[in-house]
Design a protein around this motif. Structure first.
Motif, mmCIF file in Angstrom:
data_model
loop_
_atom_site.group_PDB
_atom_site.id
_atom_site.type_symbol
_atom_site.label_atom_id
_atom_site.label_comp_id
_atom_site.label_asym_id
_atom_site.label_seq_id
_atom_site.Cartn_x
_atom_site.Cartn_y
_atom_site.Cartn_z
ATOM 1 N N LYS A 7 0.832 -1.202 0.000
ATOM 2 C CA LYS A 7 0.000 0.000 0.000
ATOM 3 C C LYS A 7 0.870 1.256 0.000
ATOM 4 C CE LYS A 7 -4.034 -2.019 2.341
ATOM 5 N NZ LYS A 7 -4.868 -2.010 3.577
ATOM 6 N N SER A 11 1.035 4.102 -3.047
ATOM 7 C CA SER A 11 0.835 5.524 -2.776
ATOM 8 C C SER A 11 2.009 6.353 -3.288
ATOM 9 C CB SER A 11 0.633 5.759 -1.277
ATOM 10 O OG SER A 11 0.405 7.130 -1.011
ATOM 11 N N VAL A 72 -3.496 -5.980 -3.283
ATOM 12 C CA VAL A 72 -4.212 -5.158 -2.303
ATOM 13 C C VAL A 72 -5.715 -5.269 -2.522
ATOM 14 C CG1 VAL A 72 -4.659 -2.785 -1.562
ATOM 15 C CG2 VAL A 72 -2.304 -3.567 -1.898
#
Length: 285
Positions: A7, A11, A72
């Motif tokens: 994650k 990002s 994810v």
């Protein structure tokens, strides 16, 4: 590899910046840097080129990004499957055009929230192009958009039909009355802006200047002040016109209407939270 690290990697990749990713994830920057370094050590590959301003994905980074997003998303689906054994709960993020969010969604979202209080509902507004990109990047679960949609990538369902009207200062009945034509619109990627530009081009109403705004109130306030014209849904104009300080005019033909679509990703297990939201949209009175 940990889901948390993937994650963080996603990002950083989407923001092209470690500092922006840290801000988005509410982490300290040094922690983000350390997790990316650990991920690179585990994979024995450099994932980012470090630049003076930000970072850029390497070839290995691009390869990992696709897998990371799928991993994810599968993790999220697994959580939803377990949570969906009972009543809807978990997170549901919806993207929307500013106009749709202002007029069409308030009562719908309120009804949903009352019926399913355990769902953490999040609404993100922006132009249609931005919303589609958020959907592709798994930042939202569904979006309300207008314009042309790639039906090979998405499930596309009709949500609303909007009548588009030309909004002008009071006293303007014909654009030939307007000198130094200026159009007041949302930023690039807005479907209504694109429709207005096409209408002006086909009508031969050239040249014109463009002023970009971030809100409906800003556009309508400046139309009322005589700064220019705009294209907006009739539902928005009528709702936002308590003092009738601007005029609106119907547009005939193909330019006078636009469909708002509710769009979701293909090949994705639909969560119970999304299922009941979609049914609420499609079966509204």
């Amino acid at each position: 590899m940990e889901i948390r690290d993937l994650k963080i990697f996603i990002s950083v990749a989407q923001n092209s910046s470690i500092s922006k990713a840290a801000e988005e994830l509410h982490y300290v920057q040094s922690n983000v840097t350390a997790r990316i370094k650990l991920l690179e050590e585990q994979l024995k590959a450099e994932l980012f080129y470090r630049k003076s301003k930000g970072v850029e994905l390497t070839a290995s980074g691009y390869l990992l990004l696709d897998y990371a997003q799928r991993i994810v998303q599968l993790s999220k689906e697994a959580e939803n499957v377990i949570a969906d054994q009972e009543e809807p709960r978990g997170k549901l993020s919806i993207g929307s055009m500013e106009t749709t969010a202002a007029v069409r969604l308030p009562s719908l979202l309120a009804t949903y929230h009352r019926a399913y209080p355990h769902v953490e509902l999040n609404l993100v507004t922006g132009p249609s192009a931005d919303s589609i990109q958020r959907l592709l990047n798994f930042k939202v679960d569904g979006v309300f958009v207008a314009g042309s949609i790639n039906r090979d990538l998405f499930i596309v369902e009709k949500a609303f039909e909007e009548e588009l009207v030309l909004v002008t200062p009071l006293g303007i009945e014909d654009l030939r009355q307007v000198k130094n034509l200026t159009i007041l619109v949302f930023r690039a990627g807005c479907s209504y802006r694109a429709q207005l530009v096409r209408w002006l081009q086909e009508s031969g109403k050239l040249p014109y200047r463009i002023l970009e705004f971030g809100s409906i109130e800003g556009i309508l306030g400046c139309v009322a002040a005589g700064m220019g014209i705009s294209f907006l849904p009739r539902s928005v104009v009528e709702t936002k016109q308590p003092q009738k300080n601007y005029s609106w005019h119907s547009i005939s033909g193909e330019f006078g209407s636009m469909t708002t679509w509710f769009v979701r990703r293909h090949n994705e297990k639909i969560s119970k939270a999304m299922l009941v939201f979609r049914d609420l949209v499609m079966n509204r009175p």
